[in-house]
Design a protein around this motif. Structure first.
Motif, mmCIF file in Angstrom:
data_model
loop_
_atom_site.group_PDB
_atom_site.id
_atom_site.type_symbol
_atom_site.label_atom_id
_atom_site.label_comp_id
_atom_site.label_asym_id
_atom_site.label_seq_id
_atom_site.Cartn_x
_atom_site.Cartn_y
_atom_site.Cartn_z
ATOM 1 N N ALA A 13 0.831 -1.208 0.000
ATOM 2 C CA ALA A 13 0.000 0.000 0.000
ATOM 3 C C ALA A 13 0.866 1.259 0.000
ATOM 4 C CB ALA A 13 -0.931 -0.005 1.218
ATOM 5 N N VAL A 14 1.971 1.231 0.751
ATOM 6 C CA VAL A 14 2.876 2.382 0.786
ATOM 7 C C VAL A 14 3.471 2.642 -0.596
ATOM 8 C CG1 VAL A 14 5.073 3.229 1.703
ATOM 9 C CG2 VAL A 14 3.417 2.136 3.238
ATOM 10 N N VAL A 15 3.891 1.570 -1.278
ATOM 11 C CA VAL A 15 4.450 1.718 -2.628
ATOM 12 C C VAL A 15 3.404 2.308 -3.571
ATOM 13 C CG1 VAL A 15 5.376 0.464 -4.616
ATOM 14 C CG2 VAL A 15 6.107 -0.149 -2.307
ATOM 15 N N CYS A 16 2.170 1.841 -3.471
ATOM 16 C CA CYS A 16 1.084 2.371 -4.313
ATOM 17 C C CYS A 16 0.874 3.858 -4.065
ATOM 18 C CB CYS A 16 -0.213 1.614 -4.038
ATOM 19 S SG CYS A 16 -0.233 -0.085 -4.615
ATOM 20 N N VAL A 17 0.879 4.252 -2.794
ATOM 21 C CA VAL A 17 0.674 5.662 -2.450
ATOM 22 C C VAL A 17 1.792 6.515 -3.023
ATOM 23 C CG1 VAL A 17 0.611 7.312 -0.542
ATOM 24 C CG2 VAL A 17 -0.699 5.191 -0.399
ATOM 25 N N LEU A 18 3.032 6.050 -2.883
ATOM 26 C CA LEU A 18 4.166 6.818 -3.418
ATOM 27 C C LEU A 18 4.069 6.960 -4.935
ATOM 28 C CD1 LEU A 18 7.118 5.365 -1.307
ATOM 29 C CD2 LEU A 18 6.082 7.641 -1.126
ATOM 30 N N LEU A 19 3.727 5.864 -5.622
ATOM 31 C CA LEU A 19 3.619 5.920 -7.077
ATOM 32 C C LEU A 19 2.469 6.804 -7.535
ATOM 33 C CD1 LEU A 19 4.252 2.164 -8.012
ATOM 34 C CD2 LEU A 19 5.748 4.112 -8.491
ATOM 35 N N ALA A 20 1.470 6.975 -6.683
ATOM 36 C CA ALA A 20 0.332 7.812 -7.045
ATOM 37 C C ALA A 20 0.561 9.274 -6.682
ATOM 38 C CB ALA A 20 -0.935 7.293 -6.357
ATOM 39 N N VAL A 21 1.090 9.509 -5.490
ATOM 40 C CA VAL A 21 1.180 10.878 -4.973
ATOM 41 C C VAL A 21 2.265 11.683 -5.681
ATOM 42 C CG1 VAL A 21 1.796 12.250 -2.939
ATOM 43 C CG2 VAL A 21 0.213 10.317 -2.725
ATOM 44 N N VAL A 22 3.432 11.079 -5.925
ATOM 45 C CA VAL A 22 4.538 11.845 -6.512
ATOM 46 C C VAL A 22 4.176 12.408 -7.886
ATOM 47 C CG1 VAL A 22 6.905 11.728 -7.349
ATOM 48 C CG2 VAL A 22 6.312 10.663 -5.158
ATOM 49 N N PRO A 23 3.712 11.596 -8.833
ATOM 50 C CA PRO A 23 3.339 12.182 -10.131
ATOM 51 C C PRO A 23 2.152 13.130 -10.036
ATOM 52 C CG PRO A 23 3.647 9.808 -10.319
ATOM 53 C CD PRO A 23 3.614 10.134 -8.867
ATOM 54 N N SER A 24 1.176 12.778 -9.163
ATOM 55 C CA SER A 24 -0.009 13.628 -9.048
ATOM 56 C C SER A 24 0.343 15.002 -8.500
ATOM 57 C CB SER A 24 -1.042 12.947 -8.149
ATOM 58 O OG SER A 24 -2.184 13.746 -8.007
#
Length: 520
Positions: A183-194
């Motif tokens: 879940a942490v990896v998913c959040v990082l991959l979503a938040v940084v580009p967004s």
């Protein structure tokens, strides 16, 4: 040898649309032909297609893209809103019913991998498989399509999460820790580009600037997100379906408004090559001889899917405040579509077979049953919709009252069903279910129907009724006393047909207006 197999699979993928279109009304989705041809050409029959490591890798990439696009298709509101919450509760109830059903069968044990795999298979919805079928049939964006996504999402996500916990060799705490890291990896991959996109950073500006050049930066970013999450799933012994599905959600978070150009490119890559490989290889893994030797188990599994999965969805939609006003045949349509199952069945049976808990023969029967649902459930939904549109109960009553006019009465009801089917096609033929440039008027409807009547596809009296309703003169200019009983019945059928179309059209238009307001 791998390239020979891929060449044959490519030929199957190219031929399937032609075969599907050759059948009048296109009742069988292309996916079914991919599965059937894969089974016939696979190692258990003709042996032309060999499922070696290289072909399996391409197939798994196809599976990954299938679930990526499925996850990207889902609006988070559809699973967190009222209908989404009912969808989650329905899946939990479905899981409980499936557990009890497996518990009291003599062939499986719910405390072992085989029983858990069967339980999860009975609760699944092949949302990734349904998305292309929904697109083919212009259900995307309609109210029925939204309900399929709401219930189907949990039918896909629920088993995927349950697989990670129940079919893992690790302890429960270890599994929860790994899921937390995921879940942490998913959040990082979503938040940084967004966040880069929102603040207008040079990074995202560069991505957008090179998106349509040979760099194809947006496609490469999507592939990076997908492969990263799939790799994480593989390293920590999670199913790749979880990583793929999560990648779709991450992509939707980054571009919540969507990106038509990117979607077109991803569709070309996925549906043009990778996804057909997955379905063909899935078919190649089916041992048709083993399936033929166990017809009772095959039929029983399909019936169990209908009872355990479809019935709770039908009941849930009947009591959910957001779908209570949906017509009965609309609710049945959603329930049937959500009973379509395949990828999860392939995944859970593979895990159980590899663990030595399930025989390959039983796995073949379960995968074959899942493949049949891909054909059967959408077909039943389509046929049921057409039968209800023909108002069979009213037709029987009319025939009982006027038996001498039975042929004309049945023809009129057939005209009614044909009209509603063509009206639905007209309504949804612009942008996958999106209403085209404003609300079509009844004048437009009448003009389109006139063209259909000229070709002999629709009864002329139905067209007359459409024109009269368009001019708002139906009640004023048609004196029922001047018509024969047969003409009155046919005009009443026509009036009902045009009004039903108007209702459907207004419903979709109101939904689109609400979506536009939310966007603003």
């Amino acid at each position: 040898m791998a390239f020979v197999s891929l060449a044959i699979i490519a030929l199957v993928a190219f031929a399937s649309p032609f075969i599907a279109s050759a059948i009048p009304g296109k009742p069988v989705p292309e996916t079914v032909f991919l599965l059937v041809l894969g089974a016939v050409l696979g190692p258990h029959m003709l042996g032309v297609i060999h499922v070696d490591a290289e072909v399996s890798l391409v197939s798994e990439l196809g599976l990954a893209f299938l679930f990526l696009l499925a996850g990207f298709e889902i609006d988070p509101k559809s699973i967190t809103g009222v209908e989404g919450r009912y969808g989650l509760a329905t899946w939990v109830v479905t899981f409980g019913i499936a557990w009890l059903a497996v518990r009291f069968t003599p062939w499986f044990s719910v405390s072992h991998f085989d029983g858990i795999a069967v339980t999860l298979a009975l609760t699944s919805t092949a949302l990734g498989t349904l998305v292309p079928i929904m697109r083919e049939r212009s259900l995307t964006g309609t109210r029925v399509g939204d309900s399929i996504l709401a219930y189907g999402t949990w039918g896909e996500l629920g088993p995927v999460l349950a697989m990670s916990v129940l079919l893992s060799a690790r302890t429960g705490i270890q599994t929860l820790v790994i899921l937390g890291l995921f879940a942490v990896v998913c959040v990082l991959l979503a938040v940084v580009p967004s966040r880069s996109k929102r603040v207008g950073s040079r990074f995202f500006a560069f991505v957008e600037e090179r998106a349509d050049t040979t760099s194809q930066t947006f496609v490469r970013l999507t592939v990076l997100i997908l492969v990263t999450l799939v790799a994480f799933s593989a390293v920590f012994d999670l199913d790749i379906v979880l990583g793929s599905f999560a990648a779709g959600f991450v992509l939707r978070y980054i571009i919540p408004e969507g990106n038509h150009t990117l979607e077109t490119k991803l569709d070309g890559l996925a549906y043009g090559f990778l996804i057909p490989v997955f379905f063909t290889v899935s078919g190649a893994k089916i041992d048709l001889t083993a399936v033929a030797s166990r017809p009772g188990l095959l039929v029983g599994f399909i019936v169990a899917l209908l009872i355990i999965r479809a019935v709770p969805i039908l009941i849930s939609m009947s009591i959910c405040p957001a779908t209570r006003d949906v017509s009965a045949y609309g609710r049945i349509t959603v329930a049937l579509y959500c009973t379509t199952a395949l990828p999860i069945i392939v995944a859970v049976t593979s895990v159980a077979v590899n663990a030595g808990a399930l025989s390959q023969d039983i796995a073949s029967v379960m995968v074959a049953a899942g493949a049949i649902t891909v054909f059967l459930m959408p077909l039943l939904a389509q046929l049921f919709y057409r039968v209800v549109d023909a108002a069979p109960v009213a037709a029987v009553a009319e025939v009982a009252e006027h038996p001498s006019d039975a042929l004309d009465i049945l023809r009129a009801h057939h005209d009614l069903a044909s009209l509603l089917a063509r009206e639905h096609e007209l309504l949804t033929s612009h942008g996958h279910g999106r209403v085209f440039e404003g609300l079509p008027t009844l004048d437009t409807i009448a003009e389109r129907l006139s063209a259909e009547a000229a070709s002999g596809h629709i009864d002329a009296r139905i067209v007359d009724a459409a024109h009269l309703l368009a001019d708002k003169t139906y009640g004023d200019e048609v004196d029922p006393s001047e018509l024969t009983p047969r003409e009155r019945r046919r005009l009443e059928r026509a009036k009902l047909a045009v009004r039903e179309y108007r209702r459907r059209m207004l419903e979709l238009y109101a939904r689109e207006e609400a979506e536009d307001d939310d966007g603003k």
